[in-house]
Scaffold this motif. Structure first.
Motif, PDB file in Angstrom:
ATOM      1  N   ALA A  63      40.288  47.825  29.802  1.00 41.00           N
ATOM      2  CA  ALA A  63      40.321  47.998  31.261  1.00 41.00           C
ATOM      3  C   ALA A  63      40.642  46.671  31.948  1.00 41.00           C
ATOM      4  O   ALA A  63      41.394  46.633  32.929  1.00 41.00           O
ATOM      5  CB  ALA A  63      38.987  48.553  31.759  1.00 41.00           C
ATOM      6  N   MET A  64      40.088  45.578  31.440  1.00 39.79           N
ATOM      7  CA  MET A  64      40.404  44.249  31.989  1.00 39.79           C
ATOM      8  C   MET A  64      41.899  43.958  31.854  1.00 39.79           C
ATOM      9  O   MET A  64      42.547  43.504  32.799  1.00 39.79           O
ATOM     10  CB  MET A  64      39.636  43.151  31.235  1.00 39.79           C
ATOM     11  N   ILE A  65      42.429  44.201  30.670  1.00 43.46           N
ATOM     12  CA  ILE A  65      43.846  43.929  30.408  1.00 43.46           C
ATOM     13  C   ILE A  65      44.734  44.739  31.354  1.00 43.46           C
ATOM     14  O   ILE A  65      45.674  44.205  31.948  1.00 43.46           O
ATOM     15  CB  ILE A  65      44.189  44.207  28.930  1.00 43.46           C
ATOM     16  N   ALA A  66      44.429  46.019  31.504  1.00 43.28           N
ATOM     17  CA  ALA A  66      45.235  46.881  32.378  1.00 43.28           C
ATOM     18  C   ALA A  66      45.188  46.379  33.825  1.00 43.28           C
ATOM     19  O   ALA A  66      46.228  46.320  34.504  1.00 43.28           O
ATOM     20  CB  ALA A  66      44.741  48.322  32.294  1.00 43.28           C
ATOM     21  N   LYS A  74      46.270  37.560  45.346  1.00 44.25           N
ATOM     22  CA  LYS A  74      46.497  36.335  46.120  1.00 44.25           C
ATOM     23  C   LYS A  74      45.396  35.323  45.830  1.00 44.25           C
ATOM     24  O   LYS A  74      45.648  34.127  45.758  1.00 44.25           O
ATOM     25  CB  LYS A  74      46.556  36.650  47.614  1.00 44.25           C
ATOM     26  N   LEU A  75      44.172  35.825  45.686  1.00 50.50           N
ATOM     27  CA  LEU A  75      43.022  34.938  45.514  1.00 50.50           C
ATOM     28  C   LEU A  75      42.371  35.109  44.147  1.00 50.50           C
ATOM     29  O   LEU A  75      42.197  36.240  43.664  1.00 50.50           O
ATOM     30  CB  LEU A  75      41.966  35.210  46.595  1.00 50.50           C
ATOM     31  N   LEU A  76      41.976  34.008  43.558  1.00 45.90           N
ATOM     32  CA  LEU A  76      41.233  34.024  42.301  1.00 45.90           C
ATOM     33  C   LEU A  76      39.916  34.775  42.491  1.00 45.90           C
ATOM     34  O   LEU A  76      39.470  35.490  41.594  1.00 45.90           O
ATOM     35  CB  LEU A  76      40.996  32.581  41.828  1.00 45.90           C
ATOM     36  N   SER A  81      36.305  39.141  41.035  1.00 47.57           N
ATOM     37  CA  SER A  81      35.469  40.236  41.532  1.00 47.57           C
ATOM     38  C   SER A  81      35.853  41.571  40.906  1.00 47.57           C
ATOM     39  O   SER A  81      34.984  42.360  40.500  1.00 47.57           O
ATOM     40  CB  SER A  81      35.577  40.316  43.056  1.00 47.57           C
ATOM     41  N   ASP A  82      37.135  41.835  40.795  1.00 45.86           N
ATOM     42  CA  ASP A  82      37.601  43.097  40.204  1.00 45.86           C
ATOM     43  C   ASP A  82      37.250  43.179  38.716  1.00 45.86           C
ATOM     44  O   ASP A  82      36.857  44.236  38.217  1.00 45.86           O
ATOM     45  CB  ASP A  82      39.103  43.262  40.404  1.00 45.86           C
TER      46      ASP A  82
END
Length: 127
Positions: A63-66, A74-76, A81-82
């Motif tokens: 899920a992280m990779i996708a 735009k922001l780190l 957070s996601d």
């Protein structure tokens, strides 16, 4: 049996994504390095080698990779957070922390990184 906490560590997951708000950052993917720590109760099933009691780190990583490879950020802070939200999706997670490095973001530094953490109470509320 006393309560035990299982801790999954995902170390140095190297991915590429669009990250940044400068025009050149929006045109070319950049490397990011993800480190995540996920806590959950180590149930009897987990400690006795039964898959049903364990958290599936492969599912979390996919899920992280996708998210990262398919996204534009735009922001780190938004990216971290996601990814943290993905780590906290399973109901048994009690704490998660994510650090993402953006190598070569500054001329004289190895990287710039940002860390966010989330603790969930027994009621599922976040702190």
């Amino acid at each position: 049996m006393p309560d035990q906490t299982a801790i999954i560590n995902i170390k140095n997951l190297r991915l590429r994504t669009f990250i940044g708000f400068n025009p050149e950052e929006q045109e070319k993917q950049q490397d990011v390095i993800i480190n995540a720590e996920i806590h959950y109760p180590a149930s009897h099933l987990c400690l006795t080698d039964h898959v049903e009691g364990a958290l599936n780190y492969k599912t979390i990583t996919k899920a992280m990779i996708a998210l990262v490879e398919g996204g534009r950020f735009k922001l780190l802070e938004k990216l971290v957070s996601d990814v943290l939200d993905i780590c906290c999706q399973h109901s048994s997670v009690t704490f998660a922390q994510v650090t993402i490095d953006k190598p070569h973001a500054l001329r004289f530094a190895d990287s710039v990184s940002l860390t966010l953490a989330k603790r969930k109470s027994n009621t599922g509320a976040e702190h």
